[in-house]
Scaffold this motif. Structure first.
Motif, PDB file in Angstrom:
ATOM      1  N   ALA A  14       0.830  -1.209   0.000  1.00 33.01           N
ATOM      2  CA  ALA A  14       0.000   0.000   0.000  1.00 33.01           C
ATOM      3  C   ALA A  14       0.867   1.263   0.000  1.00 33.01           C
ATOM      4  O   ALA A  14       2.065   1.222   0.295  1.00 33.01           O
ATOM      5  CB  ALA A  14      -0.930  -0.004   1.211  1.00 33.01           C
ATOM      6  N   ALA A  15       0.252   2.378  -0.349  1.00 38.94           N
ATOM      7  CA  ALA A  15       0.962   3.654  -0.423  1.00 38.94           C
ATOM      8  C   ALA A  15       0.019   4.800  -0.074  1.00 38.94           C
ATOM      9  O   ALA A  15      -1.195   4.603   0.037  1.00 38.94           O
ATOM     10  CB  ALA A  15       1.543   3.841  -1.821  1.00 38.94           C
ATOM     11  N   GLU A  16       0.596   5.991   0.087  1.00 41.37           N
ATOM     12  CA  GLU A  16      -0.204   7.143   0.508  1.00 41.37           C
ATOM     13  C   GLU A  16       0.486   8.429   0.064  1.00 41.37           C
ATOM     14  O   GLU A  16       1.710   8.522   0.091  1.00 41.37           O
ATOM     15  CB  GLU A  16      -0.329   7.096   2.036  1.00 41.37           C
ATOM     16  N   LEU A  37       4.485   8.233   0.429  1.00 40.25           N
ATOM     17  CA  LEU A  37       4.741   7.144   1.366  1.00 40.25           C
ATOM     18  C   LEU A  37       4.416   5.802   0.726  1.00 40.25           C
ATOM     19  O   LEU A  37       3.431   5.688  -0.008  1.00 40.25           O
ATOM     20  CB  LEU A  37       3.895   7.330   2.629  1.00 40.25           C
ATOM     21  N   SER A  38       5.235   4.813   1.005  1.00 39.06           N
ATOM     22  CA  SER A  38       4.985   3.444   0.551  1.00 39.06           C
ATOM     23  C   SER A  38       5.143   2.527   1.757  1.00 39.06           C
ATOM     24  O   SER A  38       5.914   2.823   2.667  1.00 39.06           O
ATOM     25  CB  SER A  38       5.996   3.028  -0.524  1.00 39.06           C
ATOM     26  N   ASN A  39       4.434   1.416   1.743  1.00 40.92           N
ATOM     27  CA  ASN A  39       4.627   0.442   2.815  1.00 40.92           C
ATOM     28  C   ASN A  39       5.962  -0.257   2.629  1.00 40.92           C
ATOM     29  O   ASN A  39       6.361  -0.575   1.513  1.00 40.92           O
ATOM     30  CB  ASN A  39       3.504  -0.601   2.820  1.00 40.92           C
ATOM     31  N   LEU A  94       6.294  -4.538  -7.885  1.00 40.73           N
ATOM     32  CA  LEU A  94       7.035  -3.443  -7.271  1.00 40.73           C
ATOM     33  C   LEU A  94       6.881  -3.469  -5.755  1.00 40.73           C
ATOM     34  O   LEU A  94       5.767  -3.474  -5.233  1.00 40.73           O
ATOM     35  CB  LEU A  94       6.515  -2.110  -7.827  1.00 40.73           C
ATOM     36  N   SER A  95       8.018  -3.487  -5.054  1.00 41.42           N
ATOM     37  CA  SER A  95       8.024  -3.472  -3.591  1.00 41.42           C
ATOM     38  C   SER A  95       8.992  -2.396  -3.101  1.00 41.42           C
ATOM     39  O   SER A  95      10.015  -2.140  -3.735  1.00 41.42           O
ATOM     40  CB  SER A  95       8.476  -4.834  -3.045  1.00 41.42           C
ATOM     41  N   ALA A  96       8.664  -1.786  -1.959  1.00 40.06           N
ATOM     42  CA  ALA A  96       9.496  -0.727  -1.375  1.00 40.06           C
ATOM     43  C   ALA A  96      10.164  -1.245  -0.103  1.00 40.06           C
ATOM     44  O   ALA A  96       9.587  -2.039   0.644  1.00 40.06           O
ATOM     45  CB  ALA A  96       8.639   0.494  -1.043  1.00 40.06           C
TER      46      ALA A  96
END
Length: 145
Positions: A46-48, A81-83, A113-115
């Protein structure tokens, strides 16, 4: 007169404190993605976005956040922001994150895609799952191609 003074001070404090950009927790299973409208359930992707006026947009994946940026005045954005894939449910500063695109790690929208907050964690995952690492700026350039 004292009451008017107290109300004025309270209103001023509310205005000042209310304009500070701050993330909001994502309500997994209930919040919807601002870009694709899917319900946000994945705590690892998730992201924001938080605007300078403290408006929050939530996304089911970082790729949705990036696609949303094409439709939004990015000069108004205060926080991306990214999880953190290593710490599910934990939002991190996307501009400082390391991103891994690996066909061996699925993400909600299929961009793989992963952070990661820590570059070493991303490198460890890359060694295990393969793929390519990107900074925020490199990721944006890569996805625009």
């Amino acid at each position: 007169m004292k009451t008017l003074k107290h109300i004025s001070i309270l209103a001023l404090l509310t205005l000042i404190l209310g304009c500070n950009a701050a993330p909001q927790p994502i309500d997994y299973g209930n919040d919807g993605c601002a870009y694709c409208s899917m319900t946000i359930v994945d705590k690892t992707h998730a992201a924001e976005i938080v605007t300078k006026k403290n408006k929050v947009y939530k996304f089911d994946a970082t790729e949705c956040m990036i696609n949303f940026m094409d439709e939004f005045d990015t000069s108004e954005i205060e926080l991306y922001l990214s999880n953190d894939y290593s710490e599910p449910g934990t939002l991190i500063d996307a501009k400082k994150a390391t991103f891994l695109i690996s066909k061996n790690i699925s993400s909600p929208m299929g961009a793989f895609l992963s952070a990661f907050e820590k570059k070493a964690a991303a490198e460890d995952m890359q060694a295990d799952k393969g793929g390519d690492l990107y900074s925020w700026e490199e990721l944006l350039a890569h996805l625009k191609d």
